[in-house]
Design a protein around this motif. Structure first.
Motif, PDB file in Angstrom:
ATOM      1  N   SER A 146       1.173  -1.454  -0.028  1.00 36.35           N
ATOM      2  CA  SER A 146      -0.145  -0.267   0.136  1.00 36.35           C
ATOM      3  C   SER A 146       0.710   1.309  -0.082  1.00 36.35           C
ATOM      4  CB  SER A 146      -0.260   0.117   1.406  1.00 36.35           C
ATOM      5  OG  SER A 146      -1.792  -0.938   1.637  1.00 36.35           O
ATOM      6  N   GLY A 147       0.038   2.905   0.044  1.00 32.43           N
ATOM      7  CA  GLY A 147       0.993   4.032  -0.529  1.00 32.43           C
ATOM      8  C   GLY A 147       0.521   4.419  -1.925  1.00 32.43           C
ATOM      9  N   SER A 148       1.468   5.701  -1.490  1.00 31.76           N
ATOM     10  CA  SER A 148       0.786   6.187  -2.362  1.00 31.76           C
ATOM     11  C   SER A 148       1.710   7.501  -3.339  1.00 31.76           C
ATOM     12  CB  SER A 148       0.181   7.756  -1.529  1.00 31.76           C
ATOM     13  OG  SER A 148       0.667   8.621  -1.201  1.00 31.76           O
ATOM     14  N   ILE A 149       1.572   8.364  -4.322  1.00 33.72           N
ATOM     15  CA  ILE A 149       2.184   9.048  -5.456  1.00 33.72           C
ATOM     16  C   ILE A 149       1.695  10.798  -5.523  1.00 33.72           C
ATOM     17  CG2 ILE A 149       3.390   9.299  -6.974  1.00 33.72           C
ATOM     18  CD1 ILE A 149       3.037   5.949  -7.715  1.00 33.72           C
ATOM     19  N   ALA A 150       2.135  11.332  -4.717  1.00 31.02           N
ATOM     20  CA  ALA A 150       1.286  12.539  -4.753  1.00 31.02           C
ATOM     21  C   ALA A 150       1.777  13.051  -6.054  1.00 31.02           C
ATOM     22  CB  ALA A 150       2.232  13.657  -3.421  1.00 31.02           C
ATOM     23  N   LYS A 151       0.940  14.369  -6.441  1.00 31.50           N
ATOM     24  CA  LYS A 151       0.463  15.131  -7.561  1.00 31.50           C
ATOM     25  C   LYS A 151       1.854  15.834  -7.684  1.00 31.50           C
ATOM     26  CE  LYS A 151      -3.868  14.788  -9.470  1.00 31.50           C
ATOM     27  NZ  LYS A 151      -6.027  15.917  -9.678  1.00 31.50           N
ATOM     28  N   ALA A 152       2.199  16.524  -8.713  1.00 36.94           N
ATOM     29  CA  ALA A 152       3.420  17.603  -8.657  1.00 36.94           C
ATOM     30  C   ALA A 152       4.706  17.191  -8.081  1.00 36.94           C
ATOM     31  CB  ALA A 152       3.286  18.320  -8.699  1.00 36.94           C
ATOM     32  N   GLU A 153       5.390  15.659  -7.924  1.00 39.15           N
ATOM     33  CA  GLU A 153       6.162  15.806  -7.038  1.00 39.15           C
ATOM     34  C   GLU A 153       7.042  14.245  -7.363  1.00 39.15           C
ATOM     35  OE1 GLU A 153       7.166  17.479  -4.529  1.00 39.15           O
ATOM     36  OE2 GLU A 153       5.866  18.212  -4.024  1.00 39.15           O
ATOM     37  N   THR A 154       8.420  14.104  -6.939  1.00 36.15           N
ATOM     38  CA  THR A 154       8.610  13.142  -7.514  1.00 36.15           C
ATOM     39  C   THR A 154       9.189  12.097  -6.178  1.00 36.15           C
ATOM     40  OG1 THR A 154      10.486  14.411  -9.023  1.00 36.15           O
ATOM     41  CG2 THR A 154      11.054  12.296  -8.544  1.00 36.15           C
ATOM     42  N   THR A 155       8.286  11.012  -7.000  1.00 35.95           N
ATOM     43  CA  THR A 155       8.843   9.557  -5.690  1.00 35.95           C
ATOM     44  C   THR A 155       9.479   8.869  -6.933  1.00 35.95           C
ATOM     45  OG1 THR A 155       6.278  10.008  -4.741  1.00 35.95           O
ATOM     46  CG2 THR A 155       6.938   7.872  -4.716  1.00 35.95           C
ATOM     47  N   PHE A 156      10.547   7.750  -5.792  1.00 34.06           N
ATOM     48  CA  PHE A 156      11.418   7.036  -6.226  1.00 34.06           C
ATOM     49  C   PHE A 156      11.009   5.769  -5.273  1.00 34.06           C
ATOM     50  CE2 PHE A 156      13.946  10.945  -6.062  1.00 34.06           C
ATOM     51  CZ  PHE A 156      14.740  10.487  -7.263  1.00 34.06           C
ATOM     52  N   ILE A 157      10.875   4.580  -6.302  1.00 30.03           N
ATOM     53  CA  ILE A 157      10.405   3.172  -5.373  1.00 30.03           C
ATOM     54  C   ILE A 157      11.829   2.794  -5.562  1.00 30.03           C
ATOM     55  CG2 ILE A 157       9.373   1.308  -6.525  1.00 30.03           C
ATOM     56  CD1 ILE A 157       6.669   2.827  -7.906  1.00 30.03           C
ATOM     57  N   THR A 158      12.489   2.241  -3.977  1.00 31.36           N
ATOM     58  CA  THR A 158      13.432   1.378  -4.441  1.00 31.36           C
ATOM     59  C   THR A 158      13.158  -0.358  -3.665  1.00 31.36           C
ATOM     60  OG1 THR A 158      13.670   2.121  -1.855  1.00 31.36           O
ATOM     61  CG2 THR A 158      14.112   3.537  -3.508  1.00 31.36           C
ATOM     62  N   GLY A 159      14.419  -1.002  -3.578  1.00 31.49           N
ATOM     63  CA  GLY A 159      14.929  -1.805  -3.322  1.00 31.49           C
ATOM     64  C   GLY A 159      15.560  -2.634  -4.198  1.00 31.49           C
ATOM     65  N   PRO A 160      15.578  -3.711  -3.062  1.00 32.74           N
ATOM     66  CA  PRO A 160      16.633  -5.307  -3.873  1.00 32.74           C
ATOM     67  C   PRO A 160      16.540  -5.558  -5.383  1.00 32.74           C
ATOM     68  CG  PRO A 160      15.885  -5.550  -2.447  1.00 32.74           C
ATOM     69  CD  PRO A 160      15.861  -4.291  -2.094  1.00 32.74           C
ATOM     70  N   SER A 161      17.416  -5.748  -6.154  1.00 33.96           N
ATOM     71  CA  SER A 161      16.910  -6.459  -7.417  1.00 33.96           C
ATOM     72  C   SER A 161      15.539  -7.927  -7.030  1.00 33.96           C
ATOM     73  CB  SER A 161      18.109  -7.307  -8.348  1.00 33.96           C
ATOM     74  OG  SER A 161      18.683  -5.837  -8.669  1.00 33.96           O
ATOM     75  N   GLY A 162      15.082  -8.207  -7.859  1.00 28.38           N
ATOM     76  CA  GLY A 162      13.651  -9.163  -7.451  1.00 28.38           C
ATOM     77  C   GLY A 162      12.609  -8.804  -6.379  1.00 28.38           C
ATOM     78  N   SER A 163      12.978  -7.892  -6.048  1.00 27.61           N
ATOM     79  CA  SER A 163      12.219  -7.635  -4.584  1.00 27.61           C
ATOM     80  C   SER A 163      10.765  -6.914  -4.837  1.00 27.61           C
ATOM     81  CB  SER A 163      13.036  -5.680  -4.069  1.00 27.61           C
ATOM     82  OG  SER A 163      12.437  -5.094  -4.690  1.00 27.61           O
ATOM     83  N   GLY A 164      10.413  -7.285  -6.532  1.00 18.70           N
ATOM     84  CA  GLY A 164       9.056  -6.665  -6.782  1.00 18.70           C
ATOM     85  C   GLY A 164       8.725  -5.043  -7.161  1.00 18.70           C
ATOM     86  N   LYS A 165      10.154  -4.704  -7.396  1.00 18.66           N
ATOM     87  CA  LYS A 165       9.378  -3.144  -7.250  1.00 18.66           C
ATOM     88  C   LYS A 165       9.195  -2.529  -9.149  1.00 18.66           C
ATOM     89  CE  LYS A 165      14.236  -2.051  -7.874  1.00 18.66           C
ATOM     90  NZ  LYS A 165      14.931  -3.073  -8.059  1.00 18.66           N
ATOM     91  N   SER A 166       9.886  -3.853  -9.741  1.00 14.97           N
ATOM     92  CA  SER A 166       9.593  -3.330 -11.416  1.00 14.97           C
ATOM     93  C   SER A 166       7.848  -3.985 -11.378  1.00 14.97           C
ATOM     94  CB  SER A 166      10.408  -3.907 -12.076  1.00 14.97           C
ATOM     95  OG  SER A 166      11.492  -3.599 -12.265  1.00 14.97           O
TER      96      SER A 166
END
Length: 249
Positions: free
Chosen positions: A51-71
């Motif tokens: 769960s989470g959110s991405i704000a309008k007009a902002e930059t959000t980084f999705i991070t995590g190790p390889s294979g974590s599910g970020k892609s």
């Protein structure tokens, strides 16, 4: 976007457009989002109720190790894949129930992509690559060309419009990919490991460019990366660990 032919006017037009956008709030909300892939007869969970959110007009980084599910999360937000469970809202609309055609139309209207491997068409010129997403729109050839040139100017590539992708550097190709993603004027810009094939200096320049675009166009920018050194101060971070935990800062 009006046809603009000098940098100062272009910057003014970008800011004028930004002032007309909606007030800042969440561009994307997701709750209990899960994705399970089937490999032969085995279920392979990639995301487990994040769960989470991405704000309008902002930059959000999705991070995590390889294979974590970020892609996987990025593909769901970009409507390139569908969740197995959970709720995904983009610009206030529940997109989990859209048909494939509706999802494609929504994606074309609101979302721009910058891919890790650039995905440029090698036989087309830089300008033609940027112009390509406009081919299915009701625009004259002259209007498409002018718009492509506007965005190439914005990313600093006015002197390279007639070259082919193989004739420019990796950093320049990534700038072409950004211009191509922006030419459709998306509300949400998604970048999947956009600096993975670039050196450190060029990587920082690319992130700075996307940050400038966010500021000038009020575009919501989502960058998926495993390189935490690229994260700018004050940016929102969604950290994915083993597909199970989404921590938002």
């Amino acid at each position: 976007m009006n046809q603009i032919h000098d940098p100062q006017s272009f910057q003014y037009d970008m800011r004028r457009m930004a002032g007309a956008r909606a007030p800042r709030d969440a561009a994307v909300n997701f709750r209990g989002l899960s994705k399970t892939y089937k490999m032969d007869r085995v279920d392979v969970p990639a995301l487990k109720g994040v769960s989470g959110s991405i704000a309008k007009a902002e930059t959000t980084f999705i991070t995590g190790p390889s294979g974590s599910g970020k892609s996987t999360l990025l593909n769901l937000i970009g409507l390139l894949d569908r969740p197995t469970d959970g709720v995904l809202e983009i610009l206030g609309e529940d997109v989990t129930q859209l048909t494939d055609r509706q999802a494609a139309d929504f994606r074309a209207q609101h979302i721009g992509f910058v891919f890790q491997s650039f995905n440029l068409i090698p036989v087309l010129s830089v300008r033609e690559n940027v112009e390509f997403p406009l081919l299915n729109r009701k625009m004259s050839g002259a209007a498409r060309k002018a718009k492509a040139l506007d965005y190439l100017e914005a990313v600093g590539l006015s002197d390279y419009v007639d070259r082919r992708p193989g004739e420019i550097s990796g950093g320049q190709r990534q700038r072409v990919a950004i211009a191509r993603a922006l030419v459709s004027e998306p509300t949400l810009l998604i970048a999947d490991e956009p600096t993975a094939n670039l050196d450190t200096r060029t990587s920082r320049e690319i992130v700075a460019l996307m940050d400038r675009i966010k500021a000038e166009l009020n575009t919501s920018v989502v960058i998926c990366t495993h390189d935490t050194d690229l994260i700018t101060a004050g940016s929102a971070i969604i950290n994915i660990i083993d597909g199970q935990t989404a921590k938002e800062h």
